[in-house]
Design an enzyme around this catalytic site. Sequence first.
Site, short mmCIF file in Angstrom:
data_model
loop_
_atom_site.label_atom_id
_atom_site.label_comp_id
_atom_site.label_asym_id
_atom_site.label_seq_id
_atom_site.Cartn_x
_atom_site.Cartn_y
_atom_site.Cartn_z
N GLY A 8 -4.88 -20.77 12.12
CA GLY A 8 -5.88 -19.70 11.92
C GLY A 8 -6.87 -20.12 10.84
O GLY A 8 -7.35 -19.31 10.05
N GLY A 11 -10.31 -18.30 10.35
CA GLY A 11 -10.33 -16.85 10.14
C GLY A 11 -10.79 -16.48 8.73
O GLY A 11 -11.16 -17.35 7.94
N GLN A 12 -10.73 -15.18 8.42
CA GLN A 12 -11.25 -14.71 7.13
C GLN A 12 -10.57 -15.41 5.96
O GLN A 12 -11.23 -15.95 5.08
CB GLN A 12 -11.09 -13.19 6.97
CG GLN A 12 -11.79 -12.67 5.71
CD GLN A 12 -11.18 -11.40 5.12
OE1 GLN A 12 -10.15 -10.91 5.56
NE2 GLN A 12 -11.81 -10.88 4.09
N ILE A 35 -8.15 -22.00 17.14
CA ILE A 35 -8.04 -21.73 18.57
C ILE A 35 -9.34 -22.15 19.28
O ILE A 35 -10.41 -22.10 18.66
CB ILE A 35 -7.71 -20.24 18.88
CG1 ILE A 35 -8.62 -19.31 18.09
CG2 ILE A 35 -6.26 -19.93 18.67
CD1 ILE A 35 -8.59 -17.88 18.55
N TYR A 143 0.18 -3.24 13.62
CA TYR A 143 -0.02 -4.25 12.59
C TYR A 143 1.14 -4.20 11.59
O TYR A 143 1.75 -5.22 11.26
CB TYR A 143 -1.35 -3.96 11.88
CG TYR A 143 -1.71 -4.89 10.75
CD1 TYR A 143 -2.03 -6.21 10.99
CD2 TYR A 143 -1.76 -4.42 9.43
CE1 TYR A 143 -2.39 -7.06 9.95
CE2 TYR A 143 -2.12 -5.27 8.39
CZ TYR A 143 -2.44 -6.58 8.65
OH TYR A 143 -2.79 -7.41 7.62
N LYS A 147 4.16 -6.81 10.65
CA LYS A 147 4.30 -7.34 9.28
C LYS A 147 5.72 -7.12 8.74
O LYS A 147 6.27 -8.00 8.09
CB LYS A 147 3.25 -6.73 8.35
CG LYS A 147 1.84 -7.23 8.61
CD LYS A 147 1.74 -8.74 8.53
CE LYS A 147 0.37 -9.31 8.79
NZ LYS A 147 0.38 -10.79 8.93
N ILE A 173 -8.46 -7.79 1.46
CA ILE A 173 -9.06 -8.97 0.82
C ILE A 173 -10.58 -8.90 0.94
O ILE A 173 -11.12 -8.73 2.04
CB ILE A 173 -8.56 -10.29 1.48
CG1 ILE A 173 -7.02 -10.34 1.48
CG2 ILE A 173 -9.15 -11.50 0.78
CD1 ILE A 173 -6.38 -10.41 0.14
N1 SER Z 1 -6.93 -5.97 5.53
C1 SER Z 1 -5.89 -5.52 6.40
C2 SER Z 1 -6.41 -4.48 7.31
O1 SER Z 1 -7.20 -3.69 6.88
C3 SER Z 1 -4.73 -4.98 5.62
O2 SER Z 1 -3.94 -6.00 5.13
O3 SER Z 1 -5.99 -4.40 8.42
#
Ligand code: SER
Length: 325
Positions: A8, A11-12, A35, A143, A147, A173
């Site tokens: 990844g 990605g960000q 990817i 999500y 996790k 982040i």
């Molecule tokens: N930045 C993530 C989100 O907002 C949370 O960890 O889905």
Amino acid sequence: MKNILVIGATGQIGSELTMELRKHYGGAHVVAGYIPGAAPTGELKESGPSVVVDVTDATTIESAVRNYSIDAIYNMAALLSVVAESKPALAWKIGIDGLWNVLELARAYRCSVFTPSSIGSFGPETPHFMTPQDTTQRPRTMYGVTKVSTELLSDYYFHKYGVDTRSVRFPGIISNVTPPGGGTTDYAVDIYYAAVRGDKFVCPIKEGTLMDMMYMPDALHAAISLMEADSSRLIHRNAFNIASMSFAPETIYASICKQVPGFEMVYNVDSLKQTIADSWPDSMDDACARSEWDWQPSYNLESMTTDMLEKLQKKLLNKATIVSQ
Ligand code: SER
């Protein structure tokens, strides 16, 4: 010298993590796994090797691990919280089937593994104020489900097979290089872009909604220093609460207004994002990370705002110059 694979890598977090790891370990030792369709460009492409790695396809991970004699894997592939609600099967496939592939290969090739967890691993029944390290984790988002499962599966591979797995629960982040996509905390990035562009910001999160946030340099430092930490000191592994700041929309807005007078914000609450935000901690207690591997953040809201505005002004100005040429 350690050889590292970032899955990844465009990605960000991955894009900046790869560059930071290259500073620490040398460009040739850090492989950017991406990817198809998201190949690295610019400095990320030039500064070290890159290879197609799809976390859902174990053969692509294995060939990268073998060809580059990989010792450590940073597994950054994931769908963020909002987009995962509309694609739950894909979120599971990337987050958990993908993690399974990574952990199996780590077991076979003796790699250490970092796979981030998140504030999203908590849910509405979790104590919201100074959320403890060990507490209720019953998230209601896909999500969050992935996790919590990440934390459990990573601990399982450590206890059962001795795979050196480590993780942190990232707050939202905030960064100025690669924009996030489909997260609940994205507003705290978008607000800076609006301020620098001179746009009015439409905030999707209600006034008074507190969430943990962190500036990217601290997040990168957390991941790398945890992976470098003395294993014998780690009581917790998957995953550590880490914190640096917690704020509501009106607070980040006020911090930007000090430097961008006249900046305007209005609210248009997104009910899905709000429900998710309300279920997450207001602030996390990161005492275990501080005592077990000396975690300490460098940025607070004010210093982050100064840096974000400065970097984005340069970035957006450069783009405008290129377009007008
Ligand atoms: N930045 C993530 C989100 O907002 C949370 O960890 O889905």
